[in-house]
Design a protein around this motif. Structure first.
Motif, short mmCIF file in Angstrom:
data_model
loop_
_atom_site.label_atom_id
_atom_site.label_comp_id
_atom_site.label_asym_id
_atom_site.label_seq_id
_atom_site.Cartn_x
_atom_site.Cartn_y
_atom_site.Cartn_z
N SER A 1 0.83 -1.21 0.00
CA SER A 1 0.00 0.00 0.00
C SER A 1 0.86 1.27 0.00
CB SER A 1 -0.94 0.01 1.20
OG SER A 1 -0.21 0.21 2.40
N ILE A 2 2.12 1.14 0.39
CA ILE A 2 3.01 2.30 0.44
C ILE A 2 3.50 2.66 -0.96
CG2 ILE A 2 5.26 3.10 1.27
CD1 ILE A 2 4.76 1.41 3.76
N ASP A 3 3.80 1.66 -1.74
CA ASP A 3 4.36 1.86 -3.07
C ASP A 3 3.28 1.67 -4.13
OD1 ASP A 3 6.02 2.16 -5.22
OD2 ASP A 3 7.11 0.28 -4.93
N PRO A 4 2.87 2.74 -4.82
CA PRO A 4 1.81 2.61 -5.83
C PRO A 4 2.16 1.65 -6.96
CG PRO A 4 2.56 4.91 -5.65
CD PRO A 4 3.38 4.11 -4.71
N GLU A 5 3.44 1.50 -7.27
CA GLU A 5 3.84 0.57 -8.33
C GLU A 5 3.72 -0.89 -7.89
OE1 GLU A 5 7.77 1.61 -9.52
OE2 GLU A 5 7.23 3.67 -10.01
N ASP A 6 3.56 -1.10 -6.60
CA ASP A 6 3.51 -2.46 -6.04
C ASP A 6 2.07 -2.92 -5.76
OD1 ASP A 6 5.23 -4.47 -5.55
OD2 ASP A 6 5.64 -3.94 -3.47
N SER A 7 1.07 -2.15 -6.20
CA SER A 7 -0.32 -2.50 -5.86
C SER A 7 -0.76 -3.80 -6.53
CB SER A 7 -1.26 -1.35 -6.23
OG SER A 7 -1.25 -1.15 -7.63
N ASP A 8 -0.24 -4.08 -7.71
CA ASP A 8 -0.59 -5.35 -8.37
C ASP A 8 -0.10 -6.54 -7.58
OD1 ASP A 8 -1.94 -4.18 -10.43
OD2 ASP A 8 -0.23 -4.19 -11.81
N ARG A 9 1.06 -6.40 -6.96
CA ARG A 9 1.62 -7.49 -6.16
C ARG A 9 0.69 -7.82 -4.98
NH1 ARG A 9 6.87 -7.02 -2.50
NH2 ARG A 9 6.11 -8.59 -1.08
N GLY A 10 0.11 -6.81 -4.36
CA GLY A 10 -0.82 -7.04 -3.26
C GLY A 10 -2.06 -7.79 -3.71
N ARG A 11 -2.58 -7.44 -4.87
CA ARG A 11 -3.76 -8.13 -5.40
C ARG A 11 -3.45 -9.59 -5.73
NH1 ARG A 11 -4.98 -3.07 -7.55
NH2 ARG A 11 -3.81 -3.42 -9.47
N VAL A 12 -2.28 -9.82 -6.33
CA VAL A 12 -1.89 -11.19 -6.68
C VAL A 12 -1.70 -12.02 -5.42
CG1 VAL A 12 -0.04 -12.58 -7.70
CG2 VAL A 12 -0.90 -10.56 -8.90
N LEU A 13 -1.05 -11.44 -4.41
CA LEU A 13 -0.84 -12.15 -3.15
C LEU A 13 -2.17 -12.46 -2.48
CD1 LEU A 13 1.15 -13.17 -0.96
CD2 LEU A 13 0.84 -10.94 0.12
N LEU A 14 -3.07 -11.49 -2.47
CA LEU A 14 -4.39 -11.71 -1.88
C LEU A 14 -5.10 -12.87 -2.57
CD1 LEU A 14 -6.72 -10.79 0.01
CD2 LEU A 14 -7.48 -9.35 -1.87
N HIS A 15 -5.09 -12.87 -3.86
CA HIS A 15 -5.77 -13.94 -4.61
C HIS A 15 -5.11 -15.30 -4.36
CE1 HIS A 15 -8.19 -15.88 -7.60
NE2 HIS A 15 -7.10 -16.29 -8.24
N THR A 16 -3.77 -15.32 -4.30
CA THR A 16 -3.05 -16.58 -4.07
C THR A 16 -3.36 -17.14 -2.70
OG1 THR A 16 -1.28 -15.83 -5.53
CG2 THR A 16 -0.78 -17.64 -4.01
N LEU A 17 -3.24 -16.30 -1.67
CA LEU A 17 -3.50 -16.76 -0.31
C LEU A 17 -4.98 -17.10 -0.10
CD1 LEU A 17 -1.17 -14.49 1.84
CD2 LEU A 17 -0.81 -16.84 1.08
N GLU A 18 -5.84 -16.36 -0.78
CA GLU A 18 -7.27 -16.65 -0.71
C GLU A 18 -7.55 -18.05 -1.25
OE1 GLU A 18 -11.01 -13.88 -1.82
OE2 GLU A 18 -9.61 -14.27 -3.45
N THR A 19 -6.90 -18.40 -2.34
CA THR A 19 -7.06 -19.74 -2.92
C THR A 19 -6.54 -20.81 -1.97
OG1 THR A 19 -6.82 -18.79 -5.13
CG2 THR A 19 -6.52 -21.16 -4.93
N ILE A 20 -5.37 -20.57 -1.36
CA ILE A 20 -4.81 -21.52 -0.41
C ILE A 20 -5.75 -21.71 0.77
CG2 ILE A 20 -2.93 -21.90 1.25
CD1 ILE A 20 -1.08 -20.50 -0.81
N TYR A 21 -6.24 -20.61 1.33
CA TYR A 21 -7.17 -20.69 2.45
C TYR A 21 -8.44 -21.45 2.08
CZ TYR A 21 -5.67 -17.94 6.47
OH TYR A 21 -5.06 -17.52 7.62
N LEU A 22 -8.97 -21.17 0.93
CA LEU A 22 -10.20 -21.82 0.50
C LEU A 22 -9.98 -23.32 0.34
CD1 LEU A 22 -13.13 -21.30 -0.16
CD2 LEU A 22 -12.48 -20.90 -2.52
N ILE A 23 -8.87 -23.71 -0.26
CA ILE A 23 -8.60 -25.14 -0.44
C ILE A 23 -8.40 -25.82 0.91
CG2 ILE A 23 -6.88 -26.78 -1.31
CD1 ILE A 23 -6.55 -24.88 -3.73
#
Length: 147
Positions: A70-92
């Motif tokens: 959230s600090i680095d605007p260029e890194d916002s895509d990384r946060g979304r990808v991480l959220l989706h990845t961990l969300e998938t792991i949690y769901l499984i």
């Protein structure tokens, strides 16, 4: 610094209140539910704590990495990808855990809980509902960590 002390005291008092209520209300639960039905509450509490233990630090990782991105605007895509990845792991993980409890509900009711007053069908249905609630709680823990 006074704000931190205020928040710390509020947190401590909130936890003490929660613990006190849980301790004081046990006789009320036993009176209205009976020992066997209250054992189901204990079983759900046990499973909830086991599931929270299998978080494996993913919730804290999500929180830290979302704060970092959230600090680095260029890194916002990384946060979304991480959220989706961990969300998938949690769901499984949640689905596997809930499915295992759902499938083993008859065995748990018959061999572990061994109800005498409650029919086995009632215990099996309750355990299956507990498995669904555990899945929802696990998903909720994940999103709370992200907040």
């Amino acid at each position: 610094m006074p704000r931190i002390r205020h928040n710390l005291m509020a947190n401590i008092l909130g936890r003490a209140w929660s613990f006190g209520l849980a301790f004081v209300l046990v006789p009320v639960y036993l009176h209205y539910l009976g020992v066997e039905a209250y054992a189901l509450v204990g079983f759900q509490t046990l499973l909830t704590n086991v599931v929270a233990m299998f978080d494996l630090g993913l919730g804290h990782t999500l929180n830290r990495e979302l704060a970092r991105s959230s600090i680095d605007p260029e890194d916002s895509d990384r946060g979304r990808v991480l959220l989706h990845t961990l969300e998938t792991i949690y769901l499984i993980l949640g689905l596997v855990f809930a499915a295992a409890i759902f499938v083993a509900a008859g065995l748990i009711a018959d061999r572990w809980l061994q109800g005498r007053q409650l029919p086995v069908d009632t215990l099996v249905t309750s355990i299956r509902l507990i498995s669904a609630s555990i899945l929802l709680q696990l998903i909720s823990l994940f999103y709370q960590a992200g907040l």
